[in-house]
Scaffold this active site. Structure first.
Site, short mmCIF file in Angstrom:
data_model
loop_
_atom_site.label_atom_id
_atom_site.label_comp_id
_atom_site.label_asym_id
_atom_site.label_seq_id
_atom_site.Cartn_x
_atom_site.Cartn_y
_atom_site.Cartn_z
N SER A 427 0.83 -1.21 0.00
CA SER A 427 0.00 0.00 0.00
C SER A 427 0.86 1.25 0.00
CB SER A 427 -0.96 0.01 1.19
OG SER A 427 -0.32 -0.45 2.33
N HIS A 448 -3.47 -3.58 -5.38
CA HIS A 448 -3.70 -3.11 -4.01
C HIS A 448 -5.13 -3.39 -3.58
CE1 HIS A 448 -3.96 0.39 -0.96
NE2 HIS A 448 -3.46 -0.67 -0.39
N GLU A 460 -6.76 -1.30 -6.51
CA GLU A 460 -5.98 -0.35 -7.31
C GLU A 460 -4.95 -1.16 -8.11
OE1 GLU A 460 -5.98 3.81 -4.80
OE2 GLU A 460 -4.82 2.15 -3.98
#
Ligand SMILES: NC(=O)c1ccc[n+]([C@@H]2O[C@H](COP(=O)([O-])OP(=O)(O)OC[C@H]3O[C@@H](n4cnc5c(N)ncnc54)[C@H](O)[C@@H]3O)[C@@H](O)[C@H]2O)c1
Length: 591
Positions: A427, A448, A460
Site C-alpha cells: 500500500s 492493491h 488499485e
C-alpha cells in the site's frame, strides 16, 4: 430575548438558494425568494417545483403539503420586498463585491433588528458585515448542498456579531432539523477547509492523467465509502463556485494545495461549470440534470485492445490478514490457489481462517455448502516458494518492508515460469522497487486490495514505467472476474485512495491543533455536511495513528509538499503511544 423568526428572505435562487428556500418553506416559515431578474425568478421557481415534485413522487411529501409549501413562498425580483423579513439569507455567487453591495442595500431595506446572513462558503463574513451600518446583526449561515438533504449548518460568528444573533440563528437551524455548529470566520470554515484541498488534489490527478475521472471517483466511493467521488462532487458544487472557494482559501492561507488546479479556470471560462450547465468533469443529459451521459472520455466497454494472458492458477505469498482475504477471494471465484506461508502452523491457520469465514457465509445463506467445499478444495497450502513454479500469477502480501519484498521478488523471478505475472499488494512502497530486482519488470504490477479483501470491492491496479500493457489489461480483467472493481493508476506514493485520503485526515488534525473546532464538531461536519460514513478522528482512531503517520510521511517524502508534512499533534500522540482504538486511546479514549 430571542427573536421571533417567521418570515425569511433568500437572495439568489441558484444551486444553493433554491434549496434553502425549500428548507424554510418545508418548515412552515414564510419565504420571500429574490432573484436578479424575472427570468432568474422563473428558473428558481422551476428548480423548486422539480425538487418538490420529486419529493412527492418518492412519497416524502404529500401533494397537499407541496401546495402549502409553495403557497408560503413569494417570488420577486425586487430586493425591496424583503422589508418585512426577520432574517435574510444571501446566496448569490461567491464574489465579495457583489455580496457587499447586496448587504449595503439590505441594510436600508430591512427592519433594524432583522438578522442578515450570508451563505458564503469561503469569503470573510466580517468583510461582508462591515458593508452594513450594523455588522452586529450579520452572521454566516452556511448550508450544505443539497440543502434539503444535508443536515449540517455552519453558523459563522465574527468578532463583532452579537451573541444573541448567533444564538437565534443556531436555534432556527435546529428548528429546521439541522445540526448547527458555531465556528469562527476563517476561509472554508470546517467542512470546506477540509474538503477543498482534497477536491483540488483530485482535480490535479485528473489533469495530470494520473487516473481517469471514473477511476478517481470510484476509488473514493469504494475505498472510503464516500457518497460521491470528488469529481462528481465538483460538478454538483459548481466549478465556478469551487474555483472561487479555492482561490479565497489560497489567498488566506497561501497553501499551494489550495491554489486552484489550472484546468478549473479553463473549464469555468469555457462554461463547463458542472451540472448546472450540463457539463463539467462529466456530461449530463441537460443543464441541471444529475444524469450522466456518455462522452468522448467515457471508457469503452468490451475487450481490451491487447491479447490477455491466461490466468487459471494463482499463488499467494503471506499468511496475514490481507493474504488470507485474498486467498479466499480467489478460491471463491473458482481459481486454484497455492498459498505460501513461513511455517506449517501458519499454513493451517490460513486454511482454518478461510474455512471459518466460508462457514459463516453458509450460515448467512450467502454461500451453499457445495460452493464452500469446492472453494476449500481449491486451496493448496505450502511452506515452499518452489511450489509456485507453475502458477500463472502470484500476489504477494507479506510484511510491508521493502527488503523482505525485494528478496521475495528475486526468488519469484527465479522460480516462476516465464510470462507469469508477479503482483504486489503493497500500500505504500514503490512497485518499481520490487520490479527492478527481477529480470522481468514488464511482468510486475501492483494489485492493491483493501481490507477486508473479501468485502471491499476496490482494487488499485498499479502500473510502473516498465509494466507491459497486457499485464495491466489481464489484471484488470482478473479483478472483474473476482467481482472486484479495478481502478488503474501510476506508481506514486499513496496511489489514488491514500494520496487523497490521508492529507485530508492530516488537515483535520491541524485544524484541531489550531483550536478552530473540536474533534466532535469536525467529525460532525464531515458526516452531516458531506455524508462521510465516519468523521476524520473516528477514522484515524480505527486506522491507527501510527499507520496514518507512516503513510503521511511517505506522501510528504514523495511529493515534498509543505502541506503534506505530518501534523505535529499526530506525531506527539504516536510518540505517547496513543495509537487509536488498538491501544484504547487516540483522539478519543475507549473503554
Ligand atoms: N454550490 C455549493 O455547493 C455551495 C454550498 C454552500 C454554500 N455555497 C455558497 O452559496 C452561494 C451561492 O452559490 P451557488 O452555488 O448557489 O451559486 P449559483 O451560481 O448556482 O447561484 C447564484 C444565484 O444568484 C443569482 N444572483 C446573482 N446576482 C444576484 C442579485 N444581485 N440578486 C439576486 N440574485 C442574484 C444568480 O442568478 C444565481 O441564480 C455562494 O456564496 C456559495 O459559495 C455554495
Amino acid at each position: 430575548m430571542a427573536r421571533e423568526i417567521s418570515t425569511v428572505g433568500v437572495i439568489g435562487l441558484g444551486t444553493m438558494g433554491a434549496g434553502i428556500v425549500e428548507v424554510f418553506a418545508r418548515n412552515g416559515l414564510s419565504v420571500v425568494a429574490v432573484e436578479a431578474s424575472p427570468e432568474g425568478v422563473e428558473k428558481g421557481k422551476g428548480v423548486l417545483q422539480h425538487s418538490t415534485d420529486r419529493a412527492v413522487t418518492r412519497g416524502k411529501l404529500t401533494a397537499e403539503d407541496q401546495a402549502a409549501l409553495h403557497d408560503r413562498i413569494r417570488f420577486t425580483a425586487d430586493l425591496a420586498d424583503l422589508a418585512e423579513c426577520d432574517l435574510v439569507v444571501e446566496a448569490v455567487p461567491e464574489h465579495l463585491d457583489l455580496k457587499r453591495q447586496i448587504f449595503a442595500r439590505l441594510d436600508e431595506i430591512v427592519k433594524p433588528d432583522a438578522i442578515l446572513a450570508t451563505n458564503t462558503s469561503s469569503l470573510s463574513v466580517t468583510e461582508i458585515s462591515v458593508a452594513t451600518h450594523n455588522p452586529r446583526r450579520v452572521v454566516g449561515m452556511h448550508f450544505f448542498n443539497p440543502a434539503p438533504v444535508l443536515k449540517f449548518v455552519e453558523v459563522i460568528k465574527t468578532v463583532v456579531v452579537e451573541d444573541e444573533v448567533v444564538e437565534d440563528v443556531k436555534t432556527l437551524a435546529e428548528r429546521l432539523g439541522k445540526k448547527p455548529v458555531v465556528v469562527g470566520d476563517k476561509a472554508g470554515f470546517i467542512a470546506n477547509a477540509l474538503l477543498f484541498g482534497y477536491l483540488n488534489h483530485a482535480v490535479s490527478m485528473f489533469e495530470s492523467r494520473y487516473a481517469t475521472r471514473e477511476d478517481i471517483d470510484a476509488a473514493m466511493q469504494l475505498g472510503c465509502g464516500l457518497p460521491m467521488g470528488p469529481l462528481a462532487l465538483m460538478d454538483l458544487i459548481g466549478l465556478d463556485t469551487a474555483y472561487e472557494i479555492l482561490d479565497t482559501m489560497y489567498k488566506q492561507g497561501r497553501d499551494r494545495l489550495h491554489a486552484p488546479s489550472p484546468v478549473l479556470k479553463q473549464m469555468v471560462t469555457a462554461g463547463l461549470k458542472g451540472r448546472k450547465t450540463g457539463r463539467g468533469f462529466y456530461t449530463y443529459d441537460e443543464p441541471g440534470s444529475s444524469r450522466v451521459v456518455a462522452d468522448h472520455l467515457t471508457p469503452h466497454d468490451g475487450e481490451a485492445h491487447v491479447a490477455l494472458r491466461e490466468v487459471r492458477t494463482v499463488g499467494v505469498v503471506g499468511s496475514g490478514t490481507m493474504a488470507t482475504g485474498i486467498v479466499e477471494v480467489f478460491a471463491k471465484a473458482g481459481y486454484d490457489v497455492t498459498y505460501v506461508a513461513r511455517s506449517q502452523a501458519k499454513v493451517e491457520a490460513v486454511r482454518a481462517a478461510i474455512a471459518k469465514s466460508l462457514e459463516k457465509a453458509v450460515q448467512r445463506g450467502k454461500l451453499d455448502e457445495a460452493a464452500r467445499d469446492a472453494a476449500l478444495g481449491r486451496l493448496t497450502g505450502t511452506t515452499s516458494l518452489d511450489d509456485l513454479a507453475r502458477v500463472d500469477l502470484v500476489v504477494e502480501a507479506v510484511v510491508e518492508d521493502l527488503k523482505v519484498k525485494q528478496a521475495l521478488f528475486e526468488n519469484l523471478d527465479e522460480i516462476c515460469k516465464p510470462g507469469a505475472i508477479l503482483a504486489t499488494t503493497t500500500s505504500s512502497l514503490p512497485v518499481i522497487e520490487c520490479a527492478s530486482v527481477t529480470k522481468r519488470p514488464q511482468d510486475v504490477v501492483g494489485m492493491h486490495f483493501f481490507n477486508p479483501a473479501q468485502i471491499m470491492k476496490l482494487v488499485e491496479v498499479v502500473h510502473t514505467v516498465s509494466t507491459d500493457d497486457d499485464v495491466v489489461a489481464t489484471v484488470q480483467h482478473l479483478c472483474r472476474d473476482l467481482g472486484k472493481h479495478p481502478v488503474t493508476c501510476g506508481d506514486r506514493a499513496g496511489f489514488i485512495v491514500n494520496a487523497l485520503l490521508f492529507p485530508y485526515l492530516n488537515d483535520a488534525v491541524k485544524m484541531l491543533e489550531a483550536h478552530y473546532a473540536s474533534a466532535e464538531d469536525i467529525d460532525t461536519a464531515m458526516k452531516t455536511g458531506c455524508g462521510y460514513p465516519m468523521g476524520p478522528f473516528e477514522l484515524l482512531d480505527v486506522v491507527g495513528l501510527d499507520v496514518s503517520l507512516a503513510i503521511q510521511r511517505e506522501l510528504y517524502l514523495e511529493f515534498r509538499e509543505r502541506g503534506f508534512a505530518p501534523a505535529p499533534l499526530l506525531e506527539h500522540l504516536v510518540t505517547a503511544g496513543y495509537l487509536g482504538r488498538k491501544t484504547g486511546r487516540g483522539f478519543r479514549t475507549y473503554a
